[in-house]
Scaffold this active site. Sequence first.
Site, PDB file in Angstrom:
ATOM      1  N   ILE A   1      26.949  -2.610  -0.762  1.00 13.16           N
ATOM      2  CA  ILE A   1      26.465  -1.919   0.445  1.00 13.16           C
ATOM      3  C   ILE A   1      25.663  -0.689   0.025  1.00 13.16           C
ATOM      4  CG2 ILE A   1      27.168  -0.763   2.600  1.00 13.16           C
ATOM      5  CD1 ILE A   1      28.328  -3.421   2.855  1.00 13.16           C
TER       6      ILE A   1
ATOM      7  N   CYS B   1      27.641 -26.235   9.782  1.00 15.63           N
ATOM      8  CA  CYS B   1      27.834 -27.087   8.600  1.00 15.63           C
ATOM      9  C   CYS B   1      29.081 -27.959   8.758  1.00 15.63           C
ATOM     10  CB  CYS B   1      27.839 -26.244   7.327  1.00 15.63           C
ATOM     11  SG  CYS B   1      27.326 -27.207   5.905  1.00 15.63           S
ATOM     12  N   LEU B   2      30.192 -27.617   8.117  1.00 17.80           N
ATOM     13  CA  LEU B   2      31.396 -28.407   8.347  1.00 17.80           C
ATOM     14  C   LEU B   2      31.738 -28.390   9.845  1.00 17.80           C
ATOM     15  CD1 LEU B   2      33.809 -29.989   7.181  1.00 17.80           C
ATOM     16  CD2 LEU B   2      35.018 -27.833   7.024  1.00 17.80           C
ATOM     17  N   GLY B   3      31.407 -27.279  10.505  1.00 13.76           N
ATOM     18  CA  GLY B   3      31.638 -27.157  11.956  1.00 13.76           C
ATOM     19  C   GLY B   3      30.882 -28.227  12.733  1.00 13.76           C
ATOM     20  N   MET B   4      29.679 -28.581  12.256  1.00  9.14           N
ATOM     21  CA  MET B   4      28.943 -29.657  12.926  1.00  9.14           C
ATOM     22  C   MET B   4      29.580 -31.006  12.588  1.00  9.14           C
ATOM     23  SD  MET B   4      25.078 -31.160  12.583  1.00  9.14           S
ATOM     24  CE  MET B   4      25.330 -32.739  11.812  1.00  9.14           C
TER      25      MET B   4
ATOM     26  N   GLU C   1      34.407 -37.508   3.217  1.00  9.23           N
ATOM     27  CA  GLU C   1      34.959 -36.431   2.381  1.00  9.23           C
ATOM     28  C   GLU C   1      36.483 -36.363   2.556  1.00  9.23           C
ATOM     29  OE1 GLU C   1      33.393 -32.492   3.247  1.00  9.23           O
ATOM     30  OE2 GLU C   1      34.530 -31.566   1.632  1.00  9.23           O
TER      31      GLU C   1
ATOM     32  N   GLU D   1      22.370  -3.980  -9.726  1.00  7.18           N
ATOM     33  CA  GLU D   1      23.790  -3.674  -9.522  1.00  7.18           C
ATOM     34  C   GLU D   1      24.609  -4.416 -10.566  1.00  7.18           C
ATOM     35  OE1 GLU D   1      25.339  -5.078  -5.750  1.00  7.18           O
ATOM     36  OE2 GLU D   1      27.375  -4.783  -6.473  1.00  7.18           O
TER      37      GLU D   1
ATOM     38  N   ARG E   1      26.997 -31.499   0.957  1.00  6.38           N
ATOM     39  CA  ARG E   1      26.783 -32.784   0.305  1.00  6.38           C
ATOM     40  C   ARG E   1      26.745 -33.911   1.334  1.00  6.38           C
ATOM     41  NH1 ARG E   1      27.229 -32.430  -5.030  1.00  6.38           N
ATOM     42  NH2 ARG E   1      28.689 -30.748  -5.405  1.00  6.38           N
TER      43      ARG E   1
ATOM     44  N   HIS F   1      22.952 -23.378   7.658  1.00  2.18           N
ATOM     45  CA  HIS F   1      23.672 -22.098   7.758  1.00  2.18           C
ATOM     46  C   HIS F   1      22.762 -21.008   8.338  1.00  2.18           C
ATOM     47  CE1 HIS F   1      27.358 -23.122   5.529  1.00  2.18           C
ATOM     48  NE2 HIS F   1      26.578 -23.983   4.893  1.00  2.18           N
TER      49      HIS F   1
ATOM     50  N   GLU G   1      23.556 -18.274   9.565  1.00  3.52           N
ATOM     51  CA  GLU G   1      24.067 -16.910   9.323  1.00  3.52           C
ATOM     52  C   GLU G   1      23.329 -16.191   8.197  1.00  3.52           C
ATOM     53  OE1 GLU G   1      25.644 -19.735   8.654  1.00  3.52           O
ATOM     54  OE2 GLU G   1      26.992 -19.611   6.940  1.00  3.52           O
TER      55      GLU G   1
HETATM   56  N1  GLN Z   1      32.085 -30.095   2.993  1.00  5.17           N
HETATM   57  C1  GLN Z   1      30.923 -30.381   3.743  1.00  5.17           C
HETATM   58  C2  GLN Z   1      29.828 -30.986   2.873  1.00  5.17           C
HETATM   59  O1  GLN Z   1      29.857 -30.879   1.695  1.00  5.17           O
HETATM   60  C3  GLN Z   1      30.399 -29.160   4.469  1.00  5.17           C
HETATM   61  C4  GLN Z   1      29.891 -28.090   3.564  1.00  5.17           C
HETATM   62  C5  GLN Z   1      29.727 -26.766   4.233  1.00  5.17           C
HETATM   63  O2  GLN Z   1      30.268 -26.551   5.328  1.00  5.17           O
HETATM   64  N2  GLN Z   1      29.030 -25.830   3.611  1.00  5.17           N
HETATM   65  O3  GLN Z   1      28.899 -31.560   3.401  1.00  5.17           O
END
Ligand code: GLN
Length: 536
Positions: free
Chosen positions: A19, A383-386, A407, A141, A464, A509, A511
Amino acid sequence: MSKFIFITGGVVSSLGKGIAAASIGKLLEARGLKTTIIKCDPYLNVDPGTMNPYQHGEVYVTEDGAETDLDLGHYERFTNAQVSKDSNITTGKIYYSVILKERRGDYLGKTVQIIPHITDEIKNSLKKVAHDRNVDVTIVEIGGTVGDIESLPFLEAIRQMRWELGEGYALNIHVTLLPYIKSAGEHKTKPTQHSVGRLREIGILPDILLCRTERHMDKEQKDKIALFCNVDKESVIDACDVKHIYEVPLVFQKQGLDDLILKKLKLKADSKDLGEWKDFVIQRLKNPKREVKISVVGKYISLPDAYKSIYEALVHGGIANDARVIINKIDSEDISKNGKVDKYLGGSYGVLIPGGFGTRGIEGKILAVQFARERKIPFFGICLGMQVATIEFARNICGFKDANSTEFDTDTPYPVISLLEEQKNIKNMGATMRLGSYACKLTKDSLSYKAYKKENIQERHRHRYEFNNKYRVQLEKKGLLIAGTNPEAHLVEIIEYPEHPWFVACQFHPEFRSKPERAHPLFRNFITAAAEYGSS
Ligand code: GLN
């Protein structure tokens, strides 16, 4: 030629060097200078991509697909600089390169040693970034704490560089701890003296000390530290705890840190204040008009650094909506274990499921999606949320019993998330995911298009597994909207559920591209929807 600022840390870790570095970058940028950052991490992993979040915290992904230290995320959020593959140097990377050169015979029969070969490799990597970026100031840094064995080659390299570059071209800033001992009623300067002593033993004389403390220091303490640590009185900076990290540049500026750095680096730049940062970001952080309660359902919830960029992007979404975002952190495994979703998610104005890997807690995440979908609570999957949102939809709307990602279940009858052919034969785990920025074309009639206000976007990836296009038509028939796809590979990048007020899940992502004064459009609109839900 770029000038260099070397930042080291002493006494303990977690002092907020990242920071501090980002705040210095922000101040110099506000003065019209072009800057960049390099984070040196003294571990043997080539990059943090293969490390567990408990070891390392979030892995920050750059536009060009490098898996890097989360401090680089701070830098991109605080400044306009863009970081890339070469912005994160690790011991592993340096040794890897030196050993490859040795095998090629590049060292012409010499004995290859830490000094000069490893230190030269470090110096050349730092100089190359500064040169390639064509910046005025390169901030370096050094990770770890002074006194650690493993950071010694990096410290030796910056000692040599400072000596070679000469005065006015390089500067050492040391971030140190100034503990306040309540029973004695005073700050203790000894740890700082010892830490500066350790630096001096290896030939580094700090020019500026940033003293991390929980209570403000007085002039007497500053003078004492200056005298005992060989720095000018004006170079002892009070880096007292603040409520919001985005206040740090202002705290530094108030004490004239930018002028001090410019003077020591013999640079001239107009003085400027932090305009929008101060009037918009800080103002709204301090006096928001409303509160929005967001539940983040993840696996590494006990670790504040595991979802760093997600939490920051939520704060940015809050700033854009003049709202304070109260983050309710839920361990998905708790939901998996007792299934009582309401107990954990009841009262949320929005539910976010971030990225992740591995089976633990997956069923809890699927229950969380179902809860948000059925109760019409704004839902944002990343990501994994989708992927879990797709699984939930397949199971509960399409009736695909035991649908899953390969997975988590290689024998699932409905592999709605699966590996692409090119990922199936991969043996090495490091840097082999789908990484970095890829194009995505949005469907016009979607919440995503409404947020971005354009058709073609670029977002960063790290995964992946993919949405399995074999099931696309069947899922669409049941009302799933494919709101974004990759134009070349036709991969599904965003799904939405139009029967729900705000249900958006993306494979990328977002974010990593959010900034305090410019919230990412999806985070901004997610918070807008959550605020509406909360007030309805
Ligand atoms: N595990 C999942 C994949 O590899 C999602 C990865 C993640 O959320 N960054 O596709």
